[in-house]
Each structure stands twice: as C-alpha cells, then as structure tokens.
Scaffold this motif. Structure first.
Motif, PDB file in Angstrom:
ATOM      1  N   LEU A  60     -36.389   9.078 -61.147  1.00 51.09           N
ATOM      2  CA  LEU A  60     -37.163  10.334 -61.014  1.00 51.09           C
ATOM      3  C   LEU A  60     -36.366  11.491 -60.249  1.00 51.09           C
ATOM      4  O   LEU A  60     -36.151  12.558 -60.883  1.00 51.09           O
ATOM      5  N   ASP A  61     -35.501  11.056 -59.376  1.00 48.85           N
ATOM      6  CA  ASP A  61     -34.497  12.032 -58.517  1.00 48.85           C
ATOM      7  C   ASP A  61     -33.444  12.509 -59.799  1.00 48.85           C
ATOM      8  O   ASP A  61     -33.251  13.669 -59.743  1.00 48.85           O
ATOM      9  N   ASP A  62     -33.270  11.406 -60.385  1.00 43.45           N
ATOM     10  CA  ASP A  62     -32.216  11.707 -61.243  1.00 43.45           C
ATOM     11  C   ASP A  62     -32.460  12.528 -62.673  1.00 43.45           C
ATOM     12  O   ASP A  62     -31.882  13.502 -62.953  1.00 43.45           O
ATOM     13  N   ALA A  63     -33.745  12.571 -63.117  1.00 41.97           N
ATOM     14  CA  ALA A  63     -34.171  13.203 -64.113  1.00 41.97           C
ATOM     15  C   ALA A  63     -34.439  14.815 -63.575  1.00 41.97           C
ATOM     16  O   ALA A  63     -34.364  15.555 -64.389  1.00 41.97           O
ATOM     17  N   LEU A  64     -34.689  14.901 -62.298  1.00 46.93           N
ATOM     18  CA  LEU A  64     -35.012  16.310 -61.678  1.00 46.93           C
ATOM     19  C   LEU A  64     -33.633  17.026 -61.100  1.00 46.93           C
ATOM     20  O   LEU A  64     -33.782  17.928 -60.867  1.00 46.93           O
ATOM     21  N   GLY A  65     -32.577  15.992 -61.398  1.00 44.87           N
ATOM     22  CA  GLY A  65     -31.136  16.766 -60.850  1.00 44.87           C
ATOM     23  C   GLY A  65     -31.113  16.790 -59.298  1.00 44.87           C
ATOM     24  O   GLY A  65     -30.421  17.717 -58.876  1.00 44.87           O
ATOM     25  N   LEU A  66     -31.902  15.871 -58.793  1.00 42.78           N
ATOM     26  CA  LEU A  66     -31.829  15.840 -57.293  1.00 42.78           C
ATOM     27  C   LEU A  66     -30.763  15.359 -56.852  1.00 42.78           C
ATOM     28  O   LEU A  66     -30.513  15.015 -55.516  1.00 42.78           O
ATOM     29  N   ARG A  67     -29.942  14.242 -57.452  1.00 46.26           N
ATOM     30  CA  ARG A  67     -28.932  13.395 -56.993  1.00 46.26           C
ATOM     31  C   ARG A  67     -27.683  14.082 -57.279  1.00 46.26           C
ATOM     32  O   ARG A  67     -27.398  14.881 -58.125  1.00 46.26           O
ATOM     33  N   THR A  68     -26.837  13.969 -56.124  1.00 42.27           N
ATOM     34  CA  THR A  68     -25.495  14.434 -56.148  1.00 42.27           C
ATOM     35  C   THR A  68     -24.576  13.441 -56.318  1.00 42.27           C
ATOM     36  O   THR A  68     -25.001  12.155 -55.835  1.00 42.27           O
ATOM     37  N   SER A  69     -23.058  13.600 -56.582  1.00 36.69           N
ATOM     38  CA  SER A  69     -22.178  12.593 -56.586  1.00 36.69           C
ATOM     39  C   SER A  69     -22.354  11.984 -55.028  1.00 36.69           C
ATOM     40  O   SER A  69     -21.988  10.581 -55.030  1.00 36.69           O
ATOM     41  N   ARG A  78     -42.231   1.774 -65.383  1.00 35.79           N
ATOM     42  CA  ARG A  78     -42.390   2.739 -64.452  1.00 35.79           C
ATOM     43  C   ARG A  78     -40.780   3.078 -64.113  1.00 35.79           C
ATOM     44  O   ARG A  78     -40.081   2.377 -63.755  1.00 35.79           O
ATOM     45  N   LEU A  79     -40.919   4.505 -63.881  1.00 42.55           N
ATOM     46  CA  LEU A  79     -39.563   4.871 -63.320  1.00 42.55           C
ATOM     47  C   LEU A  79     -39.610   4.757 -61.894  1.00 42.55           C
ATOM     48  O   LEU A  79     -40.509   4.825 -61.163  1.00 42.55           O
ATOM     49  N   THR A  80     -38.353   4.352 -61.331  1.00 40.20           N
ATOM     50  CA  THR A  80     -38.186   4.203 -59.790  1.00 40.20           C
ATOM     51  C   THR A  80     -38.055   5.632 -59.405  1.00 40.20           C
ATOM     52  O   THR A  80     -37.829   6.682 -59.937  1.00 40.20           O
ATOM     53  N   LEU A  81     -37.893   5.648 -58.101  1.00 43.80           N
ATOM     54  CA  LEU A  81     -37.895   7.041 -57.392  1.00 43.80           C
ATOM     55  C   LEU A  81     -36.526   7.701 -57.541  1.00 43.80           C
ATOM     56  O   LEU A  81     -36.178   8.954 -57.731  1.00 43.80           O
ATOM     57  N   ASP A  82     -35.443   6.786 -57.635  1.00 42.12           N
ATOM     58  CA  ASP A  82     -34.140   7.004 -57.854  1.00 42.12           C
ATOM     59  C   ASP A  82     -33.995   7.754 -59.310  1.00 42.12           C
ATOM     60  O   ASP A  82     -33.253   8.750 -59.301  1.00 42.12           O
TER      61      ASP A  82
END
Length: 38
Positions: free
Chosen positions: A26-35, A20-24
C-alpha cells in the motif's frame, strides 16, 4: 484532487492483486516508499 488521485492509485493496486495487499505494498502504491526506506 490529490486525495482522489491517491485513492485511484490504491484502487488500481487492489484491483490487480489476487490477495490482500500488505502495508508495504500500500505504501508503494501511494508513493510513500523512498529508496532509503526499502
């Protein structure tokens, strides 16, 4: 169309993961993470 592209990104991330993917992840996969938020 944008929603379909996001859904495809999540499906791809799930398909290549062996667990299972972590929430982090999933955020990365959706491009929701910034540097700044890492």
């Amino acid at each position: 169309m944008d929603e379909i592209a996001l859904y495809a990104e999540v499906l791809t991330a799930v398909a290549i993961s062996e667990r299972r993917l972590t929430l982090d992840e999933l955020d990365d996969a959706l491009g929701l993470r910034t540097s700044a938020s890492r």
